[in-house]
Structure formats: structure tokens, C-alpha cells
Design a protein around this motif. Structure first.
Motif, PDB file in Angstrom:
ATOM      1  N   VAL A 214       0.824  -1.205   0.000  1.00 20.15           N
ATOM      2  CA  VAL A 214       0.000   0.000   0.000  1.00 20.15           C
ATOM      3  C   VAL A 214       0.861   1.258   0.000  1.00 20.15           C
ATOM      4  O   VAL A 214       0.534   2.253  -0.664  1.00 20.15           O
ATOM      5  CB  VAL A 214      -0.947  -0.013   1.216  1.00 20.15           C
ATOM      6  N   ASP A 215       1.970   1.235   0.713  1.00 17.61           N
ATOM      7  CA  ASP A 215       2.835   2.423   0.782  1.00 17.61           C
ATOM      8  C   ASP A 215       3.372   2.805  -0.592  1.00 17.61           C
ATOM      9  O   ASP A 215       3.543   3.993  -0.891  1.00 17.61           O
ATOM     10  CB  ASP A 215       3.996   2.178   1.752  1.00 17.61           C
ATOM     11  N   PHE A 216       3.672   1.812  -1.411  1.00 11.53           N
ATOM     12  CA  PHE A 216       4.151   2.099  -2.762  1.00 11.53           C
ATOM     13  C   PHE A 216       2.994   2.453  -3.683  1.00 11.53           C
ATOM     14  O   PHE A 216       3.163   3.239  -4.636  1.00 11.53           O
ATOM     15  CB  PHE A 216       4.914   0.888  -3.312  1.00 11.53           C
ATOM     16  N   ALA A 217       1.810   1.899  -3.425  1.00 12.59           N
ATOM     17  CA  ALA A 217       0.665   2.097  -4.309  1.00 12.59           C
ATOM     18  C   ALA A 217       0.069   3.492  -4.206  1.00 12.59           C
ATOM     19  O   ALA A 217      -0.314   4.098  -5.224  1.00 12.59           O
ATOM     20  CB  ALA A 217      -0.414   1.056  -4.002  1.00 12.59           C
ATOM     21  N   LYS A 218      -0.051   4.031  -2.999  1.00 14.60           N
ATOM     22  CA  LYS A 218      -0.759   5.308  -2.816  1.00 14.60           C
ATOM     23  C   LYS A 218      -0.166   6.446  -3.635  1.00 14.60           C
ATOM     24  O   LYS A 218      -0.908   7.191  -4.298  1.00 14.60           O
ATOM     25  CB  LYS A 218      -0.811   5.667  -1.331  1.00 14.60           C
ATOM     26  N   PRO A 219       1.162   6.634  -3.654  1.00 15.37           N
ATOM     27  CA  PRO A 219       1.711   7.702  -4.504  1.00 15.37           C
ATOM     28  C   PRO A 219       1.456   7.472  -5.986  1.00 15.37           C
ATOM     29  O   PRO A 219       1.297   8.426  -6.755  1.00 15.37           O
ATOM     30  CB  PRO A 219       3.215   7.672  -4.191  1.00 15.37           C
ATOM     31  N   ARG A 220       1.396   6.212  -6.397  1.00 15.50           N
ATOM     32  CA  ARG A 220       1.148   5.928  -7.807  1.00 15.50           C
ATOM     33  C   ARG A 220      -0.277   6.323  -8.199  1.00 15.50           C
ATOM     34  O   ARG A 220      -0.516   6.794  -9.312  1.00 15.50           O
ATOM     35  CB  ARG A 220       1.358   4.432  -8.093  1.00 15.50           C
ATOM     36  N   ILE A 221      -1.218   6.124  -7.301  1.00 17.94           N
ATOM     37  CA  ILE A 221      -2.597   6.546  -7.553  1.00 17.94           C
ATOM     38  C   ILE A 221      -2.654   8.067  -7.664  1.00 17.94           C
ATOM     39  O   ILE A 221      -3.302   8.621  -8.558  1.00 17.94           O
ATOM     40  CB  ILE A 221      -3.528   6.030  -6.443  1.00 17.94           C
ATOM     41  N   GLU A 222      -1.949   8.748  -6.774  1.00 14.90           N
ATOM     42  CA  GLU A 222      -1.909  10.211  -6.815  1.00 14.90           C
ATOM     43  C   GLU A 222      -1.267  10.722  -8.100  1.00 14.90           C
ATOM     44  O   GLU A 222      -1.654  11.774  -8.634  1.00 14.90           O
ATOM     45  CB  GLU A 222      -1.153  10.745  -5.600  1.00 14.90           C
ATOM     46  N   GLU A 223      -0.290   9.972  -8.619  1.00  9.51           N
ATOM     47  CA  GLU A 223       0.372  10.372  -9.863  1.00  9.51           C
ATOM     48  C   GLU A 223      -0.515  10.165 -11.088  1.00  9.51           C
ATOM     49  O   GLU A 223      -0.242  10.733 -12.150  1.00  9.51           O
ATOM     50  CB  GLU A 223       1.668   9.579 -10.037  1.00  9.51           C
ATOM     51  N   GLY A 224      -1.535   9.323 -10.941  1.00  9.19           N
ATOM     52  CA  GLY A 224      -2.468   9.119 -12.040  1.00  9.19           C
ATOM     53  C   GLY A 224      -2.200   7.933 -12.929  1.00  9.19           C
ATOM     54  O   GLY A 224      -2.641   7.927 -14.090  1.00  9.19           O
ATOM     55  N   TRP A 225      -1.487   6.924 -12.420  1.00 12.34           N
ATOM     56  CA  TRP A 225      -1.355   5.690 -13.203  1.00 12.34           C
ATOM     57  C   TRP A 225      -2.751   5.145 -13.477  1.00 12.34           C
ATOM     58  O   TRP A 225      -3.635   5.186 -12.616  1.00 12.34           O
ATOM     59  CB  TRP A 225      -0.509   4.668 -12.460  1.00 12.34           C
ATOM     60  N   ASP A 226      -2.957   4.608 -14.674  1.00 12.41           N
ATOM     61  CA  ASP A 226      -4.285   4.140 -15.049  1.00 12.41           C
ATOM     62  C   ASP A 226      -4.730   2.928 -14.241  1.00 12.41           C
ATOM     63  O   ASP A 226      -5.904   2.816 -13.878  1.00 12.41           O
ATOM     64  CB  ASP A 226      -4.323   3.796 -16.544  1.00 12.41           C
ATOM     65  N   ILE A 227      -3.798   2.026 -13.980  1.00  9.93           N
ATOM     66  CA  ILE A 227      -4.111   0.799 -13.239  1.00  9.93           C
ATOM     67  C   ILE A 227      -3.001   0.566 -12.237  1.00  9.93           C
ATOM     68  O   ILE A 227      -1.816   0.617 -12.585  1.00  9.93           O
ATOM     69  CB  ILE A 227      -4.221  -0.419 -14.185  1.00  9.93           C
ATOM     70  N   VAL A 228      -3.384   0.305 -10.985  1.00  2.00           N
ATOM     71  CA  VAL A 228      -2.410   0.040  -9.936  1.00  2.00           C
ATOM     72  C   VAL A 228      -2.738  -1.305  -9.300  1.00  2.00           C
ATOM     73  O   VAL A 228      -3.844  -1.504  -8.767  1.00  2.00           O
ATOM     74  CB  VAL A 228      -2.404   1.144  -8.862  1.00  2.00           C
ATOM     75  N   ALA A 229      -1.792  -2.231  -9.380  1.00  7.76           N
ATOM     76  CA  ALA A 229      -1.916  -3.515  -8.685  1.00  7.76           C
ATOM     77  C   ALA A 229      -1.261  -3.375  -7.314  1.00  7.76           C
ATOM     78  O   ALA A 229      -0.160  -2.838  -7.209  1.00  7.76           O
ATOM     79  CB  ALA A 229      -1.238  -4.622  -9.488  1.00  7.76           C
ATOM     80  N   VAL A 230      -1.943  -3.849  -6.283  1.00  8.32           N
ATOM     81  CA  VAL A 230      -1.461  -3.676  -4.912  1.00  8.32           C
ATOM     82  C   VAL A 230      -1.191  -5.060  -4.310  1.00  8.32           C
ATOM     83  O   VAL A 230      -2.099  -5.733  -3.831  1.00  8.32           O
ATOM     84  CB  VAL A 230      -2.476  -2.912  -4.046  1.00  8.32           C
ATOM     85  N   GLY A 231       0.051  -5.497  -4.372  1.00  7.59           N
ATOM     86  CA  GLY A 231       0.392  -6.813  -3.841  1.00  7.59           C
ATOM     87  C   GLY A 231      -0.227  -7.927  -4.666  1.00  7.59           C
ATOM     88  O   GLY A 231      -0.643  -7.734  -5.816  1.00  7.59           O
ATOM     89  N   THR A 232      -0.300  -9.123  -4.061  1.00 10.89           N
ATOM     90  CA  THR A 232      -0.866 -10.294  -4.734  1.00 10.89           C
ATOM     91  C   THR A 232      -1.809 -11.025  -3.789  1.00 10.89           C
ATOM     92  O   THR A 232      -1.778 -10.835  -2.574  1.00 10.89           O
ATOM     93  CB  THR A 232       0.232 -11.282  -5.158  1.00 10.89           C
ATOM     94  N   ASP A 233      -2.641 -11.885  -4.369  1.00 12.09           N
ATOM     95  CA  ASP A 233      -3.549 -12.671  -3.526  1.00 12.09           C
ATOM     96  C   ASP A 233      -2.765 -13.553  -2.549  1.00 12.09           C
ATOM     97  O   ASP A 233      -3.170 -13.719  -1.391  1.00 12.09           O
ATOM     98  CB  ASP A 233      -4.500 -13.508  -4.371  1.00 12.09           C
ATOM     99  N   ALA A 234      -1.617 -14.075  -2.978  1.00 12.55           N
ATOM    100  CA  ALA A 234      -0.795 -14.892  -2.075  1.00 12.55           C
ATOM    101  C   ALA A 234      -0.276 -14.048  -0.913  1.00 12.55           C
ATOM    102  O   ALA A 234      -0.262 -14.501   0.248  1.00 12.55           O
ATOM    103  CB  ALA A 234       0.376 -15.510  -2.839  1.00 12.55           C
ATOM    104  N   GLY A 235       0.146 -12.825  -1.214  1.00 17.93           N
ATOM    105  CA  GLY A 235       0.617 -11.936  -0.169  1.00 17.93           C
ATOM    106  C   GLY A 235      -0.485 -11.541   0.796  1.00 17.93           C
ATOM    107  O   GLY A 235      -0.272 -11.476   2.012  1.00 17.93           O
ATOM    108  N   TRP A 236      -1.678 -11.264   0.264  1.00 11.86           N
ATOM    109  CA  TRP A 236      -2.807 -10.916   1.138  1.00 11.86           C
ATOM    110  C   TRP A 236      -3.129 -12.064   2.085  1.00 11.86           C
ATOM    111  O   TRP A 236      -3.343 -11.862   3.278  1.00 11.86           O
ATOM    112  CB  TRP A 236      -4.058 -10.621   0.321  1.00 11.86           C
ATOM    113  N   PHE A 237      -3.186 -13.279   1.528  1.00 13.30           N
ATOM    114  CA  PHE A 237      -3.528 -14.441   2.348  1.00 13.30           C
ATOM    115  C   PHE A 237      -2.481 -14.666   3.429  1.00 13.30           C
ATOM    116  O   PHE A 237      -2.810 -14.914   4.596  1.00 13.30           O
ATOM    117  CB  PHE A 237      -3.638 -15.678   1.458  1.00 13.30           C
ATOM    118  N   SER A 238      -1.209 -14.580   3.054  1.00 12.20           N
ATOM    119  CA  SER A 238      -0.134 -14.786   4.019  1.00 12.20           C
ATOM    120  C   SER A 238      -0.193 -13.757   5.144  1.00 12.20           C
ATOM    121  O   SER A 238      -0.065 -14.095   6.329  1.00 12.20           O
ATOM    122  CB  SER A 238       1.217 -14.701   3.291  1.00 12.20           C
TER     123      SER A 238
END
Length: 252
Positions: A214-238
Motif C-alpha cells: 500500500v505504501d508504494f501504491a498510494k503515490p502511484r494513484i496520486e500520480e495518475g497511473w491508469d491501473i495500480v496492482a497492490v500486492g498479490t492474492d498470495a501476499g494478502w492471504f499470508s
């Protein structure tokens, strides 16, 4: 033709949140859709399962209303065509090193006369009331990854190719290529990220970026990237499994 959420959101300057799948479980995709994510990437480079798993995941994604990108294992026209025929809208190709490799990839994604995709869209044509062949090249998405020195050095030429609809910035592999270490916060990576976003906007090419957290994702959203992937399902589950275990252990 089904709604093209990717291009619609890009026109509206609205960032889509992408669920990046490595476990590749259809039920997990249903849960992701219910949680409100916008789209999915089914990873067949570093993720689990083969063609049958891919088909099940694409079926679940469509049922959940999630447009799907498939990352193929490599720049193989057979893998690209199989994923497209099964219903993927977008194809992501890893480790592109040159404009020649990007051109070969685009030709695998697009039908003639632009490309060489073979006819046989057994699931892809479902929901396309019009002529799928006539509309496919404008609906499908060719997304080379920018994660090597070669791709970065030939960025202008890659972005200028007819049929490159989107690029995916891969900070992990690119950090290793540029610095020799895994450091997505390195200045070299940050500079490259800024360059790719600017150049892609100039060429009206959609942008996707993978964020480890999330820390890396939030600035990317603010910058206006069209699509932002935040981690993976494996990472979320772990992470959720560890947090639940820790919470229970601390209360006992």
C-alpha cells in the motif's frame, strides 16, 4: 461488445485497482469481485496452474464482472492466442528487451492485417453481438512490460508501435536490472517510473504498475497511473493468516 472498462477509465483519468493473482483460484476471484476490486491480472509467469486453471479463472472473472489481463509466461504466440481465445481482454508479456520483441508480441495479440493471431475465439466472442473479428483488435490489449534495461532504452520506439495499448511497469525486475539489488524505492527506479508514465501519456498508451504494498501504491494513484496492482492474492492471504494467528496468540 462488452464495456471496455480499461479504456473508459483511462479516458476519465480514473485509476483502476487491480487484483494480481498468483494462487489463481476461481472462488478467490469471486471474493475479490465482491470486495469491489476493479479488474484482475491472472499471472501465468509466476503464478499457479496451467490452461485449465486459466480457463476456470477467466470464467470466474467474467461472472464477477472483472475484466481480466493474463500475464503469459513468455513471448510465445501459442500462449498469447490461447489466453485470448479463452476470454482474456489483455495480455501482458514479461521481460521484453527490445522493440523487435515488442513488435512480435503485438503481432501475436492482434488479428491480420496488423498481426498474426489465429482465428478460434471460442470464449472470447461471447457477449460480442457484433462481428468479433472486426472489433477484436480495438478491444484486446497488448501490454508489454517495461522491466529490463533494453525496454527502457527503447521506450520511445516500443510506445510508438501501433497496437501497444498499455505498458506495465515492473519495479522489482527493473530495480535488479538497474541497481543489482531488489529495491523498488531506488532513485534509478523512481526516475524510470516517472519517465515511463510521462512518455506513455504523451503517446496515449495506458499505464499499469505493480506495487508491492500500500505504501508504494498510494503515490502511484496520486500520480495518475491508469491501473495500480497492490500486492498479490498470495501476499494478502499470508499477511491475513499471520495477523489472525498473532491476534489470537496475544489474547491467550
Amino acid at each position: 461488445m462488452p464495456e471496455d472498462l480499461f479504456r473508459k477509465a483511462a479516458r476519465e483519468r480514473r485509476t483502476l485497482l487491480n487484483a494480481w493473482l498468483m494462487l489463481n483460484n476461481p472462488f478467490a476471484i469471486e471474493l475479490i469481485g465482491a470486495a469491489g476490486w476493479d479488474c484482475v491480472t491472472i499471472d501465468q509467469q509466476h503464478g499457479m496452474g496451467g490452461n485449465e486453471t486459466l480457463l476456470a479463472c477467466l470464467t470466474a472473472a467474467r461472472a464477477a464482472g472483472l475484466p481480466a489481463i493474463v500475464r503469459v509466461a513468455n513471448d510465445d504466440p501459442g500462449l498469447v492466442g490461447r489466453a485470448l481465445d479463452a476470454g482474456a481482454q489483455g495480455i501482458m508479456c514479461p521481460l521484453i528487451n527490445s522493440v523487435e520483441e515488442a513488435e512480435a508480441f503485438v503481432r501475436a495479440v492482434k488479428y491480420p492485417p496488423r498481426g498474426l493471431r489465429s482465428w478460434g475465439p471460442y470464449r472470447a466472442k461471447i457477449g460480442h453481438a457484433d462481428d468479433y473479428f472486426a472489433s477484436a483488435n480495438g478491444f484486446t490489449i497488448a501490454c508489454p512490460q517495461i522491466e529490463t534495461k533494453g525496454a527502457l532504452e527503447q521506450l520511445d520506439d516500443i510506445l510508438g508501435l501501433d497496437g501497444v495499448d498499455m505498458v506495465c511497469f515492473g519495479p522489482n525486475d527493473l530495480s535488479v536490472a538497474l541497481t543489482g539489488r531488489l529495491d523498488i524505492w531506488a532513485k534509478e527506479v523512481q526516475d524510470a517510473m516517472t519517465l515511463v508514465l510521462r512518455k506513455a501519456r504523451e503517446k496515449s498508451v495506458m499505464t499499469l504498475i505493480f506495487a508491492n504494498d500500500v505504501d508504494f501504491a498510494k503515490p502511484r494513484i496520486e500520480e495518475g497511473w491508469d491501473i495500480v496492482a497492490v500486492g498479490t492474492d498470495a501476499g494478502w492471504f499470508s499477511a491475513a493468516a499471520a495477523a489472525t494467528k498473532a491476534a489470537v496468540a496475544s489474547s491467550s
